[in-house]
Each structure stands twice: as structure tokens, then as C-alpha cells.
Design a protein around this motif. Structure first.
Motif, PDB file in Angstrom:
ATOM      1  N   SER A  60      -1.218  27.960 -38.446  1.00  0.00           N
ATOM      2  CA  SER A  60      -0.685  27.937 -36.979  1.00  0.00           C
ATOM      3  C   SER A  60       0.736  28.134 -37.095  1.00  0.00           C
ATOM      4  N   VAL A  61       1.429  28.759 -36.087  1.00  0.00           N
ATOM      5  CA  VAL A  61       3.036  28.953 -36.154  1.00  0.00           C
ATOM      6  C   VAL A  61       3.311  28.769 -34.734  1.00  0.00           C
ATOM      7  N   ASP A  62       4.466  28.381 -34.375  1.00  0.00           N
ATOM      8  CA  ASP A  62       4.719  27.917 -33.128  1.00  0.00           C
ATOM      9  C   ASP A  62       5.335  29.275 -32.475  1.00  0.00           C
ATOM     10  N   GLY A  63       4.976  29.190 -31.215  1.00  0.00           N
ATOM     11  CA  GLY A  63       5.223  30.225 -30.094  1.00  0.00           C
ATOM     12  C   GLY A  63       5.688  29.647 -28.758  1.00  0.00           C
ATOM     13  N   THR A  64       6.104  30.356 -27.897  1.00  0.00           N
ATOM     14  CA  THR A  64       6.455  30.227 -26.586  1.00  0.00           C
ATOM     15  C   THR A  64       5.581  31.219 -25.345  1.00  0.00           C
ATOM     16  N   LEU A  65       5.097  30.185 -24.510  1.00  0.00           N
ATOM     17  CA  LEU A  65       4.483  30.888 -23.194  1.00  0.00           C
ATOM     18  C   LEU A  65       5.528  31.444 -22.408  1.00  0.00           C
ATOM     19  N   THR A  66       5.519  32.587 -22.043  1.00  0.00           N
ATOM     20  CA  THR A  66       6.498  33.223 -21.089  1.00  0.00           C
ATOM     21  C   THR A  66       5.884  34.251 -20.200  1.00  0.00           C
ATOM     22  N   TYR A  67       6.846  35.002 -19.710  1.00  0.00           N
ATOM     23  CA  TYR A  67       6.571  36.272 -19.093  1.00  0.00           C
ATOM     24  C   TYR A  67       7.218  37.595 -19.522  1.00  0.00           C
ATOM     25  N   LEU A 236      -2.310  25.291 -25.716  1.00  0.00           N
ATOM     26  CA  LEU A 236      -1.421  25.086 -24.833  1.00  0.00           C
ATOM     27  C   LEU A 236      -0.617  23.591 -24.893  1.00  0.00           C
ATOM     28  N   PRO A 237       0.115  23.178 -24.247  1.00  0.00           N
ATOM     29  CA  PRO A 237       0.599  21.623 -24.367  1.00  0.00           C
ATOM     30  C   PRO A 237      -0.464  20.761 -24.065  1.00  0.00           C
ATOM     31  N   ASP A 238      -1.298  21.130 -23.052  1.00  0.00           N
ATOM     32  CA  ASP A 238      -2.458  20.278 -22.829  1.00  0.00           C
ATOM     33  C   ASP A 238      -3.516  20.010 -23.658  1.00  0.00           C
ATOM     34  N   GLY A 239      -3.465  20.923 -24.651  1.00  0.00           N
ATOM     35  CA  GLY A 239      -4.833  21.123 -25.711  1.00  0.00           C
ATOM     36  C   GLY A 239      -5.689  22.258 -25.311  1.00  0.00           C
ATOM     37  N   ALA A 283      -3.437  29.890 -17.898  1.00  0.00           N
ATOM     38  CA  ALA A 283      -2.351  29.199 -18.577  1.00  0.00           C
ATOM     39  C   ALA A 283      -1.716  28.572 -17.403  1.00  0.00           C
ATOM     40  N   GLY A 284      -1.894  28.870 -16.020  1.00  0.00           N
ATOM     41  CA  GLY A 284      -1.173  28.063 -14.984  1.00  0.00           C
ATOM     42  C   GLY A 284       0.080  28.784 -14.762  1.00  0.00           C
ATOM     43  N   ARG A 285       1.174  28.120 -14.500  1.00  0.00           N
ATOM     44  CA  ARG A 285       2.372  28.712 -14.150  1.00  0.00           C
ATOM     45  C   ARG A 285       3.596  28.232 -15.043  1.00  0.00           C
ATOM     46  N   ALA A 289       7.036  27.599 -22.211  1.00  0.00           N
ATOM     47  CA  ALA A 289       6.327  26.315 -22.685  1.00  0.00           C
ATOM     48  C   ALA A 289       6.024  26.443 -23.993  1.00  0.00           C
ATOM     49  N   PRO A 290       6.092  25.351 -25.013  1.00  0.00           N
ATOM     50  CA  PRO A 290       5.875  25.479 -26.356  1.00  0.00           C
ATOM     51  C   PRO A 290       4.343  25.519 -26.747  1.00  0.00           C
ATOM     52  N   VAL A 291       3.876  26.511 -27.297  1.00  0.00           N
ATOM     53  CA  VAL A 291       2.555  26.617 -27.624  1.00  0.00           C
ATOM     54  C   VAL A 291       2.287  26.728 -29.236  1.00  0.00           C
TER      55      VAL A 291
END
Length: 362
Positions: A60-67, A236-239, A283-285, A289-291
Motif C-alpha cells: 500500500s502506498v499513499d496517493g492523492t485523489l484529484t482531477y 478513500l478517507p472514509d474507508g 468518490a464524490g466531490r 484528498a489523501p488516499v
């Protein structure tokens, strides 16, 4: 970059097995493990089957949810900002991005920036065709031919559009009225506020496309884990967990040390990885966000495996399992392989799918 492995290292398994009070193969006089055989002990209270199937080890590695596709938008008019598209909103064809002195600068779709004034007498060009195509899509110029020629029909269509949009009815279009971008955009950052003074060429917005992506700065020495088209899991941040596929892998290594890097400030060199979500709407809006992204680091196909806790640490080294057959048990030495999903690959003489092995009582 934070990395979390979801499997136990072999050393940790050995310690766990010893602490659990597992049995060990006895040593012969020659100092080697004697052939394991049946014992008079009662069968283990808990057993698990030897299974055949695929095992996957993950990282598992860190990523960023973006556009995708960040772009800068520059104003084309001088005056006072009277309205600007709010951050997070999506702007589509024909809608304003900003208003200066209450006159809108409108989004139209096209790859070529508006670099000149489009009007009667202008030379033929792709920018003319872009404008005509947008006017037609917006419901203007039914008798206009969409081509590279700015004709009188184009002029009439522009007049009608300007009247409806509250723009000066000049029949010509310049950068104060229109911004060409490839498609709908999402406002990521407003660089000016209502009441600010605006000037031509000043950045007023940062926008992105509406397509979601997960960006990972993968350490260069882990690049082999990323394969284009490979399936990954994004948490996602909410699991919530979403499936995705690696859509792009950078070829340029960034970071590391350089001539201007002070000792101790070196960064791990990384490679950019882009991931496309299978269900982006889930993924909502969220933006920036850190994922957590789970990559497959190893896959073993069609192997025999047992639960990790079934492994026994042998006194002479290595591992074994306690085979349970009827009313007897025996210790069998095994070779271990891949780990994944709480199981470990095993191989050895006499092992077969469906056999039972002892596991510690929980």
C-alpha cells in the motif's frame, strides 16, 4: 512516502509460531531432522484445509485523489471583477467563467487558444471553425457553414449570440469575451475576487477537467510494481474501497539530490503514476484528498497454501506443518513461498489439496 505492507515477514511468522507453543521436529543423532512420522498425540483441536489457488502479495502506498488536466485561465478585459465562478463548480459550453464590468468571458470548446480577434475580413483558420462550431452547438447560425471562413453568416450568428449574452454587439469575438478550452472544466482555484481590478493577461482561475484521477508519487525503486492496465484498490478517507486501473506511468524520475540540495534534505526519487477509477462518481466531490492505493507486488498462481498461523518453527531451522490424518498427527517439513490474504504458499513431499493441518486455538 509512507508504505504499509499487508503481510507478515517470515521472521515474524517464526516468532509467532514459537510463542504459540507449536511442536518441532526432533533431531536425529546425526544432527538432521529425522523422517517425520505418526505420533500418538491427539489430533489438533482446530484444523484448516490445504487449498490450491492463487496468492497475491500487496503493498500500500499513499496517493492523492484529484482531477486530470490542470490549466490556467487568463482574463482578457480590463475593469472590475463583478462575478467569478465559485470553486468546485463545473462550467460548460456557453457559460461564463468570470464577469468584468458585468460583461462575461464565456467558455467555448476547442484546442486552439483565441489568439486574435475573429471578425469579417480575418484570414481563414482553425480558430474560426472552432468559433462557428460552438455557435452552432449553442443554437446560432442555422444558415452558417461551419468551416474556416469567417463569412457574413458567421457575423450575424455572433451578433445574435452577443445580444443574448449581454455583450457589446460588435459582430467580432476576442479574448475578452471567449476562452477556448478542450471541454467542460471544474473550477479548482479562483485567483481573483469580486471587486478586484482585472487586466488583460492576468490569471483569474485555475481549472481542471471533470475526469477524476488518483496520483501516486511512487518511489523509483518500486517502479516495477506499477504496470499499465494493472488493477489496483483505492481506499478513500472514509474507508470506502474503489477499484481502479493504472492508466499512465511517468518516464521522468523526479526528486532525489541535486546541486542545490543541502545534505540531509535529499528526497526519494519518484515516478508519477496515474490511476483511473472504475466508478469515479462513488468518490464524490473530494479533491486533493489523501488516499491509500494497494498494488500487487507478487502473484503466485495455482499453488498449495495454508493459513499463516499453521506454520511451525522447526528447531533445526525452517518451517513445517502438522498434518492431521484420522486420529493421528505428524509434522512435515515444508518450503514456504509467496504470502497473501493471510495465507502462505507451501510445498513438500506428500502434500496435497484437501489435507488437514493443525492451527492454534484462537
Amino acid at each position: 512516502m509512507r508504505i504499509r505492507r499487508r503481510v507478515l515477514p517470515a521472521a515474524g511468522i517464526a516468532v509467532t509460531a514459537i510463542l504459540a507453543g507449536t511442536a518441532a521436529v526432533t533431531m536425529t543423532g546425526g544432527g538432521r531432522a529425522g523422517p517425520p512420522g505418526p505420533t500418538a498425540t491427539a489430533p489438533a483441536a482446530n484444523t484448516a484445509a490445504i487449498e490450491r489457488g492463487d496468492l497475491t502479495d500487496t503493498v500500500s502506498v499513499d496517493g492523492t485523489l484529484t482531477y486530470v488536466g490542470e490549466r490556467k485561465v487568463y482574463g482578457g478585459a480590463a475593469g472590475t471583477v463583478t462575478w467569478i465562478a465559485p470553486e468546485g463548480t463545473v462550467v460548460t459550453r456557453g457559460r461564463p467563467l468570470i464577469k468584468v464590468d458585468r460583461e462575461p468571458q464565456v467558455l467555448m470548446y476547442g484546442w486552439l487558444p483565441l489568439y486574435r480577434t475573429l471578425q469579417l475580413g480575418v484570414s481563414d483558420g482553425t480558430d474560426v471553425e472552432q468559433l462557428e462550431r460552438n455557435l452552432r452547438k449553442l443554437g446560432y447560425g442555422d444558415d452558417m457553414t461551419v468551416d474556416t471562413d469567417f463569412t457574413y453568416a458567421t457575423y450575424q450568428a455572433v451578433l445574435e449570440w452577443q445580444e443574448d449574452r449581454g455583450l457589446p454587439e460588435t459582430g467580432s469575438v476576442d479574448a475578452s469575451q471567449v476562452v477556448f478550452l478542450p471541454g467542460p472544466v471544474r473550477v479548482a482555484d479562483a485567483r481573483v475576487e469580486v471587486g478586484d481590478r482585472a487586466a488583460p493577461g492576468q490569471q483569474v482561475l485555475t481549472v481542471t477537467s471533470t475526469r477524476r484521477t488518483v496520483h501516486v508519487d511512487l518511489e523509483a525503486d518500486m517502479q516495477a510494481l506499477a504496470r499499465k492496465g494493472a488493477t489496483v484498490t483505492v481506499e478513500l478517507p472514509d474507508g470506502t474501497e474503489l477499484k481502479g486501473k493504472i492508466s499512465e506511468i511517468g518516464t521522468v524520475v523526479e526528486g532525489g539530490s541535486g546541486e542545490d540540495t543541502a545534505p540531509g534534505d535529499e528526497e526519494e526519487p519518484t515516478v508519477g503514476v496515474e490511476i483511473t477509477l472504475a466508478s469515479p462518481k462513488k468518490a464524490g466531490r473530494l479533491d486533493q484528498a489523501p488516499v491509500s492505493v494497494t498494488l500487487i507486488s507478487e502473484r503466485a498462481e495455482g499453488v498449495l497454501s495454508v493459513p499463516i498461523e499453521a506454520l511451525l518453527a522447526l528447531r533445526e531451522g525452517g518451517f513445517g506443518v502438522e498434518l492431521v490424518e484420522g486420529g493421528t498427527t505428524k509434522i512435515v517439513a515444508v518450503e514456504t513461498g509467496a504470502y497473501g490474504q493471510g495465507r502462505v504458499e507451501i510445498s513438500g513431499a506428500g502434500l496435497a489439496e484437501g489435507m488437514k493441518v493443525g492451527v492454534p486455538q484462537r
